[in-house]
Motif scaffolding. Sequence first.
Motif, mmCIF file in Angstrom:
data_model
loop_
_atom_site.group_PDB
_atom_site.id
_atom_site.type_symbol
_atom_site.label_atom_id
_atom_site.label_comp_id
_atom_site.label_asym_id
_atom_site.label_seq_id
_atom_site.Cartn_x
_atom_site.Cartn_y
_atom_site.Cartn_z
ATOM 1 N N LEU A 1 30.131 52.513 31.355
ATOM 2 C CA LEU A 1 30.350 51.502 32.383
ATOM 3 C C LEU A 1 31.436 50.563 31.888
ATOM 4 O O LEU A 1 31.260 49.866 30.883
ATOM 5 N N LEU A 2 32.572 50.571 32.580
ATOM 6 C CA LEU A 2 33.732 49.793 32.132
ATOM 7 C C LEU A 2 33.620 48.336 32.576
ATOM 8 O O LEU A 2 33.209 48.052 33.699
ATOM 9 N N LEU A 3 34.002 47.434 31.679
ATOM 10 C CA LEU A 3 34.040 46.003 31.976
ATOM 11 C C LEU A 3 35.483 45.583 32.211
ATOM 12 O O LEU A 3 36.361 45.860 31.388
ATOM 13 N N ILE A 4 35.714 44.953 33.341
ATOM 14 C CA ILE A 4 37.052 44.453 33.639
ATOM 15 C C ILE A 4 37.025 42.931 33.627
ATOM 16 O O ILE A 4 35.982 42.316 33.883
ATOM 17 N N PRO A 5 38.144 42.284 33.290
ATOM 18 C CA PRO A 5 38.148 40.817 33.183
ATOM 19 C C PRO A 5 38.002 40.152 34.543
ATOM 20 O O PRO A 5 38.447 40.674 35.573
ATOM 21 N N LYS A 6 37.364 38.978 34.548
ATOM 22 C CA LYS A 6 37.209 38.223 35.787
ATOM 23 C C LYS A 6 38.553 37.665 36.251
ATOM 24 O O LYS A 6 38.860 37.637 37.441
ATOM 25 N N ILE A 7 39.348 37.208 35.281
ATOM 26 C CA ILE A 7 40.676 36.665 35.585
ATOM 27 C C ILE A 7 41.714 37.639 35.046
ATOM 28 O O ILE A 7 41.619 38.073 33.894
ATOM 29 N N PRO A 8 42.692 38.030 35.844
ATOM 30 C CA PRO A 8 43.720 38.971 35.364
ATOM 31 C C PRO A 8 44.347 38.486 34.060
ATOM 32 O O PRO A 8 44.735 37.333 33.925
#
Length: 757
Positions: free
Chosen positions: A725-732
């Motif tokens: 499960l990949l985590l992506i940042p909340k803010i670019p």
Amino acid sequence: MSENAPSYLTETLDPESLVLPLISHHQRSVNSTSQVAIVGANVCPIESLDYEIAENDFFKQDWRTRGKFQIFQYVVMKWLLCFLIGGFVSLVGFFNNLAVENIAGAKFVVTSNMMLSRRYGMAFLVFSVSNLVLTLFAAILTAFISPVATGSGIPEVKAYLNGVDAPDIFSPRTLVVKIVGSISAVSSSLLIGKAGPMVHTGSCIASLFGQGGSRRYGLTWKWLRFFKNDRDRRDLVTCGSAAGIAAAFRAPVGGVLFAFEEMASWWRSALLWRAFFTTAVVAIILRALIDVCLSGKCGLFGKGGLIMFDAYSENVSYHLADVPPVLVLGVIGGILGSLYNFLLTKVLRIYNFIYEKGIVYQIFVACTISIFTSCLLFGLPWLASCQPCPSDAAEACPTIGRSGNYKRFQCPHGHYNDLASLIFNTNDDAIKNLFSKNTNAEFQLSTMLIFFTTCFILSIFSYGIVAPAGLFVPAIVTGASYGRFIAMLLDSHTNLGHGLYAVIGAASFLGGSMRMTVSLCVIILELTNNLLLLPLIMMVLLVSKTVADAFNGNIYDLIMKVKGFPYLETHAEPYMRQLTVADVVSGPLQLCHGIEKVGNIVHILRTTRHHGFPVVDASPDSESPVLCGLILRAHLIALLKKKAFLSTPMRLGVDDALKHFSADDFAKKGLGNVDKIEDVELTNEEMEMFLDLHPFTNASPYTVVETMSLAKALTLFREVGLRHLLLIPKIPSRAPVVGILTRHDFMPEHILDGAYL
């Protein structure tokens, strides 16, 4: 070149986040939880299964090329394999019962004949030595050939269906040891059952059918290749586990419900149909085989314990005054079941500590338990007084032959030993005697107390030995004994017969130990062939489960915890709602570029044990790279082995990829046939070449924002059956991926260990 431990892994959460981290927020260098578990009797490395479909361009194009006939083949093969699984499991179940009844029956016939001749010392010697030889054979077979076959196998199968891949749990040698070892161990008069091993056996058969053929044995039929993936194998194993219970108790509907309630973590209507079809095949074949045995063509089998305990078929009448005693039985079953679970897990931990010293100690423990059991089974009946045979006995008294309600043992002619009728017998025959109707005056109060205590203790110490052993039958015997005991205390104050109280007692102990309700209810009804018991069985199961849940978990979950399987529960712990996924993710994170140098890929694979790698590309509109998707370790190794390298870093079209590769190149390998990076040999020139990963990258992996609660992520991870499960940042930011969550990141040991960093 791929980045290693990027700086964004140490960044703090966005200050606007509403969730305050409970643990200090900095990344661990590695996941501190070791990914090993006790599989059978040995500690083994474990991995997770890939239930998610890798939707890359190559897969989509390959799927488009398949015609209607290939889809028809796929559907037909699913049903055909279910039929074959049901047929083979029913044959194995019948053979197990046939072998146990004949081996154990011959042992009891010889011993009983010596008792009639008053050669008591020789009778004990023959009884104990035969038990020791059978136990020793099962222990040696299991310890040296397949330690994975130890125990019932239900925890291992349940963990597999949850997504845990333990080595060799479904291998052919495990199947053989499970069958032969179970027959030998159950025949040795140990207080163990064959239902649990039958579940593992059914799962092994299903898994072997789902291997997609075998080049070693010339089974390369193209139709078999459709099942070279974890999703289809998971469905087949689920059907196999249902067939195992159906074959053990001749309970087809109970088998389906058991697989649904206890075993499977994922269920859908199509799987329900196939599981029901599989167990129906089992029931039909077993019925035909049992009819053959009733005609006397199976030796001693058929004269004693059949697969179904059709022992209480009379009409049952009960009144409101009978409800309170049934509720009391439920409470007692809940307390005793939870105590049983607690003591069994403690004994298993002790056994695990002893087994670490070597195989000799494992075999020594098994032999010690066998000798101790033989002494109790032969010695305790001497404590019981001889009872005169009833004048209205429904069968010969004393019993002639190996099975029956009135064992003579050491008693004079015209008398019987009621304790010997239970304890000096096979487990199946003991259950038949306890469940039998019109036998209220057959057993003494002290007999039932001694028998219950013996069964409770022996079943705890017998389960952990290095041999296939189940818990269902010991739980039924133990519960039925105290059910009879309560009935004898009530005596004339109840309208229910003692045999019926034995059935209700067995249900209460099963509910208190295993915590199943619907499946156990149906299994018991199919065992006793009496639908009129339904309200009482439902009531006692609900009460016993409710009481036992206040103390600990069900026995199979506790065993999985002792073994160390990273099993994902259906519910999230309360503290998980206060944590974000970014709090627990581990590093370092390894990235691949869409077009990557071969040497970089080899370096990543050789220096890490990760099984999934994010693929990124440079963006012309931004300084930060763009996430392309996720590629699996197995697929990277397959690409390296094929050596379809590029001399320059250029994009490879899907059509070009189809020319160099086929779907079989990326199919899941069979048991033990895992490709390793060490097996790939490359020249220095090849190491400088390039690979285009785009056609083989899963372009739509599951991703969550880094501020998502851990509880919510757990629900997604478990319900979808994910491995990554990949985590992506909340803010670019300049990093497209924060980290990757795997199964171990949700384990309490991993989370709570990080709380003190």
